[in-house]
Structure formats: C-alpha cells, structure tokens
Design an enzyme around this catalytic site. Structure first.
Site, PDB file in Angstrom:
ATOM      1  N   GLY B  26     -20.136  25.673 -33.609  1.00 33.00           N
ATOM      2  CA  GLY B  26     -21.210  25.988 -32.669  1.00 33.00           C
ATOM      3  C   GLY B  26     -21.890  24.781 -32.066  1.00 33.00           C
ATOM      4  CB  SER B  27     -21.555  21.148 -32.455  1.00 29.45           C
ATOM      5  OG  SER B  27     -20.142  21.017 -32.417  1.00 29.45           O
ATOM      6  CG  ASP B  28     -23.796  23.671 -27.180  1.00 32.03           C
ATOM      7  OD1 ASP B  28     -24.796  22.969 -26.914  1.00 32.03           O
ATOM      8  OD2 ASP B  28     -23.864  24.878 -27.448  1.00 32.03           O
ATOM      9  CE1 TYR B  36     -24.653  28.926 -33.292  1.00 29.58           C
ATOM     10  CE2 TYR B  36     -22.743  30.255 -33.817  1.00 29.58           C
ATOM     11  CZ  TYR B  36     -23.361  29.319 -33.011  1.00 29.58           C
ATOM     12  OH  TYR B  36     -22.699  28.796 -31.935  1.00 29.58           O
ATOM     13  CE  LYS B 224     -19.809  25.972 -26.514  1.00 29.20           C
ATOM     14  NZ  LYS B 224     -20.778  26.861 -25.849  1.00 29.20           N
ATOM     15  CG  ASP B 252     -20.553  26.541 -22.254  1.00 31.19           C
ATOM     16  OD1 ASP B 252     -21.554  26.225 -21.580  1.00 31.19           O
ATOM     17  OD2 ASP B 252     -20.589  27.363 -23.195  1.00 31.19           O
ATOM     18  CG  ASN B 254     -23.685  25.027 -24.165  1.00 30.57           C
ATOM     19  OD1 ASN B 254     -22.494  24.697 -24.179  1.00 30.57           O
ATOM     20  ND2 ASN B 254     -24.107  26.153 -24.695  1.00 30.57           N
ATOM     21  CD  GLU B 278     -20.123  29.778 -20.693  1.00 29.52           C
ATOM     22  OE1 GLU B 278     -18.887  29.954 -20.619  1.00 29.52           O
ATOM     23  OE2 GLU B 278     -20.799  30.129 -21.677  1.00 29.52           O
ATOM     24  CD  GLU B 305     -24.785  30.794 -23.744  1.00 34.96           C
ATOM     25  OE1 GLU B 305     -23.633  30.574 -23.325  1.00 34.96           O
ATOM     26  OE2 GLU B 305     -25.183  30.379 -24.831  1.00 34.96           O
ATOM     27  CG  ASP B 328     -26.518  37.296 -25.067  1.00 34.22           C
ATOM     28  OD1 ASP B 328     -25.907  36.335 -25.554  1.00 34.22           O
ATOM     29  OD2 ASP B 328     -27.325  37.989 -25.727  1.00 34.22           O
ATOM     30  CG  HIS B 355     -22.939  34.303 -24.703  1.00 39.65           C
ATOM     31  ND1 HIS B 355     -23.980  34.605 -25.556  1.00 39.65           N
ATOM     32  CD2 HIS B 355     -22.454  33.096 -25.100  1.00 39.65           C
ATOM     33  CE1 HIS B 355     -24.136  33.617 -26.426  1.00 39.65           C
ATOM     34  NE2 HIS B 355     -23.235  32.691 -26.180  1.00 39.65           N
ATOM     35  CB  ALA B 356     -19.342  37.263 -27.772  1.00 44.88           C
ATOM     36  N   GLY B 357     -20.137  35.329 -29.718  1.00 51.79           N
ATOM     37  CA  GLY B 357     -20.224  34.274 -30.719  1.00 51.79           C
ATOM     38  C   GLY B 357     -21.493  34.479 -31.514  1.00 51.79           C
ATOM     39  CD  GLU B 386     -18.208  32.614 -25.694  1.00 54.83           C
ATOM     40  OE1 GLU B 386     -19.209  33.130 -25.149  1.00 54.83           O
ATOM     41  OE2 GLU B 386     -18.108  31.387 -25.931  1.00 54.83           O
TER      42      GLU B 386
END
Lengths: 456, 456
Positions: B26-28, B36, B224, B252, B254, B278, B305, B328, B355-357, B386
C-alpha cells in the site's frame, strides 16, 4: 550548557456549546436550530511567561465532540515543539499537519480534519502574536513579504499563483501601508450586520433591527432567504421599506437551492435590489456558481464560509464564479491557508468580505481583513466584515463596533481567548449550564428535543 | 394488538487497524506507510433472526478514532428505527443523516462526517440484502427503476441529472438484464491488479508480480508513480518489458502533483504507453483535471477514490475532466449516493472502473460495479475493478478472483462482515495484536516510530 528552550507542553481541548437554538438567533433556511459551538484548543508551554495559544473550530452543535476528537488527533505533532521555532515559522507545523499521510486520508484538506488543523494553526498564530506583543493583523502587516510567502503552501494552486507572483503582490501591498494602518486605527474597518435578518424573526423585528442598523452606521444588512419564496418577497419588501432605496441589502440562501432554483429565486427577488446572493447552492459547485453568476447579474454572487480550502477558492476565481469572496477564519487550515486565499483574491481583484458571526468568528477574521486592507488589497472599497451581535461577551478581547465599523484590535494576539468562566459554564456535557439543562450526562442519548422537553 | 415491529437496537463501533506499514504494502507517493484501517460499524436488531448490518469507512491509520467518533455521532438517528421500514427505504435514513442541520456544518457532505454516513448507510444496505436473501448487486439489479430513483438525493445535481432522466437510464439499463446477470455468474467481472506496483517494491519484485498478473488473466496492472521521475521511468520500463507492448499499464500519482507537474511527468512517461494517469493532482481540482486531460491525451485521466461526493463528480463530468470514473464504495455517503454517481457516469458515457484495495473495498465495490453492468451501463467494455491481494482473509465473504475476474458473490448481503476473530485481534488499541505491539495503551502517545521501536 545552553538553556533548554521552552516547548509546547499541552494541547488542551474543550467541547463548548451555547444553547442558541432556544432564541432562534442564527436560524436560516438550512440551519433551523443551531447551538453555536466551539471545538476549543489551548496550547500551553513551559516558558513561564503565562502566555497560551488559543484557537477553535466553529460548529453548530451536534458533532462538536467529533471536531474535538480531530483536534486531539493532531496533538502528537504539536506537543514537544520548541515555542520560539514554532512561532517564528507556524508554516512548519502547518505543513506537518497537512502532510500527515495517514490523517490526510480523512480529507484531504477538507471537513472535520481540516478545521482541526485550522484550530491548532490559528492557536499557534495567537501565541506568536502575543509573544510579539502585537495584534495579529499588525504582526502580519509588518512582516517581511518574503517571510509571508514562506508561510504559504502553494501546492495545488501553483498553476494560478506561485511564490514569485505572491511576493510581487505583497510588495505592492506594502506601499503606504503605514498610512493605511494609521487610518485603520482611527476609522476602523467597515462592517455589515446580519442581526436583523435571521429567518426565525418576525417582520416587525426585522424592520426595527434594519432601521437600527442604518442608524448605527452599518454598510449593509443581510437577510436569510430560501425557505419560502412568498415569505422572502414579503420580508425583502419590509426590509427595503425600512432602509430605503439606497442602502445595500444582501440575501443569503445558505446553500438551499439547486442551480436552477437559485437563478429563478434570485431573479424573483431582484425588484428589491439585493446586492449579493450568498451561498445560492452547494459550496462544492464551482460550475454551478459560475452559471448562477452569469444568470443573475447585476446581482452579485458571494460564497466562502463553507468553501473547504484554497483549491476550491482558486477554481471559483478561475471560473469567474463569484463577485465576492467570503473568507472564513476557522473553516480552512488556519492563517497560513487564508494568506493564500487572500492572495488569490488579490490576484483576481475580487473583494474579500469575510464571513463572521458564530462563536468568535468576528474576533478572528477582523485580523485577516485588516491585514488585507493595510498590506495587500490596500482598499476597503466594496469590502466589509460581517457582524453579528451575539456571544462576544464570552471573549476576553471582544470585537468593538463603532459607527458601523470594526475598531482595530490593539491587544496582542488573535482575539481568540474566551473567558475561563465561559469555558466552565458551557463545556459540554459537564459544564454548569449543561449539567442543569441536560436530562442525562450521556451525550449519545442527547438530542435537541429531549433537552427542550427537559427545560420546558 | 399488532406485534411490535423489530427495531435497530444498537450501533456498535470498532476501531480496527492492520499493521500494513510493516511490509510497505500500500505504499505510494503520498502514503509511504499506511496502516490500513476500518472504522467499523455493526447494526443490531431485536428481530431475533441473527441478522446484522455491517459497514465501515476505510482509513489508513491515525485518525481512525476520529472516524469512529463520527459514526457514533450518527447513532441517535439510527437506534430505534423499525427494521422493515428502514430496509425497504434506506434512502429515508440517508436523507436524515445528510439533512441533520447541525452535523451538516462539519462537511457538508465531505470528509469524516460524510464517510461516517457512508458506513452507516452501507450497513443498512447490508442488512437489507441479507433480509432479502440476495447479494446486494442482485437486490439492486432486480429492483424497480422507480424505487431506485426514490433512493437518490438529486439535490445539487438536478441541473445535470433529474429523476426523469435517471428513470429513463435505469429503464434502458434493464433491457436484457437477465442475460447479463447469467453471463456475470459464469464469467465474473474483469479485474485489474495494483499488487505489482507499490512504490516500496523493488524492480525485481515489480517485474515478477507483473508477469504473474498477466499469467493470472488480469486486464491491466497499475504502478504507483510520482515520487521521483527517474525511478518512475525505470520502473515503467521494467513493467513494460515484463508485460509486453499490448498489455495495459495504468499509473497512479496519488495526488502528488500540481497541474503543470502532472502534465510534464505524464508526458515523460508517455513513451511507455500508460493507459491512464490516476489522481494526477488534488481530487478537488475539477478545472485542473480538465486542463491535464486536454494536455496529456491520448493518455486517459482517472480519479475518484478521494472525490468527496456526487457534486464534484458531476462537475468532473460536466467539465470533461475525466475519461474514467473511479467509484469508491466507502468515500461518499453510501450506496444511495453511489447510485447517483453511477447514473451520472452513465449519462456522460464515462466508464466506471472502481477503486478498491484498502480494507474491504474490493468486497464492497464489486456489488456496485456488477449492478452497473447488469442493470445500468450494460457493458464491461473498458471497465474493470481494481484488485489488491491483501486483507481479504479477514472477511467472511471475501472476494474471489478467477482468471482475472471477480466472481459474482452469491451470499446474501454486501460482503462487508469481518470475522469476529479479526475484530478481536486488530481492535485498536486493546485488541490482542495491538496490546502486544504498542508500548503504551494510550493512543495519543502512539506513533509509528514508537511502535516500530518497540517491535524491533
């Protein structure tokens, strides 16, 4: 050995709520029964000089506890900071708070978390101004333009306003600042009043208060509209009859309408010559405001008290969506972001007429408007600060209105501090007022009806 | 005497946090070390049927307590409601929550308070679908168009989409819905995967995971970007080499960039043929996205998102600012608002790629995308959900991916419920995981460094 520098030792919070719904002060088409509240924060230090930084977010009742929780989530960023460094560069904290990558997810830069940042950042500016021995407006007006630029986060606005142009605007604004500062101290800053126009007031009360406002030297009055067109036409007629043809009357719909309704309704009110229509629709709807503005001219379009950040203000200006920018001291991320917003307005030559009222919003925002006049826009033409005449008695350095003008504050600080007795009495749910008024000490089981029932 | 109808008896909340930062999942560019988290809510009833409504807001760690407090502020609107009425008309609660005039001040319709509304409203839909014995996507796809229209709040979007046009879109969408429903159950809904592309991964891990994604039948991978251009060019080259010329790679940022940077950076990546860029800039910047889109075509622009509500989506579509709408499930005010957003996308013929995750976002949003396919857009062309392959093990009805497609859920409900053991273990700060990992039980003194230090 160098002495240990003074640090921030505590970030104390208070859930303060005033039972304003009992009197319908503050009633409008979207907010029929607000309990004006403050999520209040005090920064304490170990400097031993007795100075504290005070700040707050303004809310209208329920949810003030959520706002307090948001301020508390910022505590780890603040406690332990060296006071002198922090006050020399409040922007460093501002950047850290906005940049907290985990908290950022909760916005970003909007709503509860952003108002929490605003409360804490404003408290730092209060402390900084007290340490400088200056009212905040003067601290800002005397500051070096380059330092002011260093206080601004240009992210997401740099396509429209960058550091170089900001510096140029501030340097231009400085010319003759001393004369304007002197003039401000003599004459004050023009005010307009919303006190006559709350939706819950009778026509007689409205007309009486409107006449008083003219007599008191205010620049404009404002009426809440948007609940019922027939009522609005009648109230607008009564207000116009009371103040005469040449006095400005603004109207305020508090986001009540869709775009089409805003256009129809404003046109219907046009025969009574409203100066501006305020919050005609959602504060998020940049394109909607632009369409409304095109359709209701020469009635002006104003918004801002609910505009979440500099990015939305940027677009309102880019899109030609507003004639009047209504700065709010406690909605966005504090003084630093408001400097950006003032600069954006200056770039687009859109007059800033700050939103005030609520709890302490007059006290705060006067400083920003006065800085704008003295050292940025250089004029009060078509500019005025909203004034509402309640709850000032709870503040240690309350605003003073003289001949329809805000008197320039002279006490050091941001005028944010409330009296300790007010904090004690209106702390929710355990202050002395609420302990008596509430049927139960559990805030989750409180609602307005229960309280009213208990009080009856 | 009629029997007492079953009512909502409790709104229980849980602060659930997973220590994902330890692995850099999950790092961006904006979120280097997310934990999370879910502000989780369970609606309980006295129906005696064992059914509960589950919902949550997704956050990435700090501030999850603030999000929980916001959900708790909604409790008085929910407790005591008759279950049958509520499930027959979740829109009635949605309107009451959004219309709470005091809580509205904290948004309106954005950030922490709005996500809280989404969590509670989604929990109601979970309960409604369980009572109907249907997965949510099917409940929605089988519902009468007029009833779906009744579930939507058209305020602030009526200038672009009103009830009549919404009804027409839904009636058109119904044609041949049964065939699409059957096809969906056989084939599933296309997925793309973000798992290869986290910023914290090495090039080798990226390339290996990218090749696996192709082999696994995914429609697209996503990288990312935005921290360092040289790194991004190298990573993009590695990914392109791994998947070949004809496979879609999205990138993406972010929200990392200003408008100008977004244009420059995306053009620099263009030789590697990114399918979409994105979140190139602030989710609030409608006009900025429009300018970026004009400047980087044929690379597509995607966002959503962090788009706060239907009003901003409306403008993104009006301004021609996006090619892809990234729905989202847990950012806006719940299913009701997402119906409005799906309809807006359908009106503008803009494909929805959700968007998901995060925590459970895959589980939720698949239902909305499948409804969109079966009963609104009628196609999966250029559409995909996603997929991120972590934390699903905590859910009772986890998503299932087969040959790069989401398998249509068949269990009744919204797939929102976590295992009780996961709630016990990851409840913050007193669940069994955190009790061990944290140096102190006081969340205000917790920060990531302390935790890492203690765990080391």
């Amino acid at each position: 050995m160098t002495p240990t520098p003074a640090r921030i030792t505590a970030v104390d919070t208070f859930d303060i709520r005033f039972p304003t719904s009992a009197e319908l002060d503050g009633s409008d088409a979207m907010n029929p029964d607000p309990d004006y509240s403050a999520a209040y924060v005090v920064l304490r230090t170990d400097a031993g000089d007795g100075r504290e930084g005070h700040g707050f977010a303004f809310t209208i009742g329920r949810g003030n506890d959520v706002q307090v929780a948001a301020i508390e989530a910022l505590r780890p960023h603040v406690v332990g900071r060296p006071v002198e460094e922090l006050c020399a560069d409040p922007g460093s904290l501002n950047r850290d708070l906005i940049g907290d990558s985990q908290l950022r997810w909760l916005g970003p830069e909007k709503g509860v978390m952003h108002m929490a940042i605003g409360a804490v950042v404003n408290a730092v500016w209060d402390l900084a101004a007290k340490r400088a021995g200056l009212p905040l407006w003067q601290l800002l007006a005397r500051a070096e333009p380059a330092w002011l630029v260093s206080q601004i986060d240009f992210r997401y606005i740099a396509d429209v306003l960058g550091p170089d142009e900001a510096l140029a605007l501030l340097e231009r604004g400085r010319v003759d600042a001393d004369q304007r500062s002197a003039r401000l101290r003599v004459r004050g800053y023009p005010a307009y009043t919303t006190s006559p126009g709350w939706l819950g007031y009778s026509d007689e009360k409205l007309a009486r208060l409107a006449r008083e406002a003219v007599a008191d030297g205010f620049t404009q009055i404002k009426l809440k509209v948007g609940a019922d067109l027939k009522d609005d036409l009648r109230r607008m007629a009564a207000a116009r009859a009371a103040v005469g043809a040449d006095f400005r009357i603004a109207v305020d719909a508090n986001q009540r309408w869709n775009v089409d309704e805003a256009i129809t309704w404003t046109r219907a009110l046009a025969p009574y010559d409203p100066y501006w229509i305020e919050e005609p629709t959602s504060p998020d709807d940049v394109l909607g405001h632009a369409e409304i503005r095109r359709s209701v001219a020469p009635v002006k379009v104003a918004t801002g008290e609910h505009v979440q950040n500099r990015i939305v203000f940027k677009q309102l200006l880019q899109a030609g969506a507003i004639d009047i920018l209504q700065l709010d001291a406690a909605r966005v991320g504090g003084v630093n972001e408001n400097l950006a917003i003032l600069l954006l307005a200056a770039k687009f030559s859109v007059p800033v007429c700050p939103h005030a009222g609520g709890v302490g919003l007059c006290e705060l925002v006067q400083h920003l408007a006065m800085f704008d006049y003295v050292a940025l826009s250089g004029t009060t033409d078509d500019r005025m600060i909203e004034y509402v005449d309640h709850l000032h008695e709870h503040f240690q350095d309350p605003v003073v209105i003289s001949d329809g003008h805000y008197v320039a504050p002279s006490a050091p600080g941001f005028s944010a501090a409330m009296h300790p007795e007010s904090l004690e009495r209106y702390r929710y749910p355990d202050g002395t007022y609420w302990a008596e008024a509430l049927p139960t000490p559990d805030p989750h089981h409180h609602d307005l009806l229960q309280r009213k029932g208990a009080a009856a």
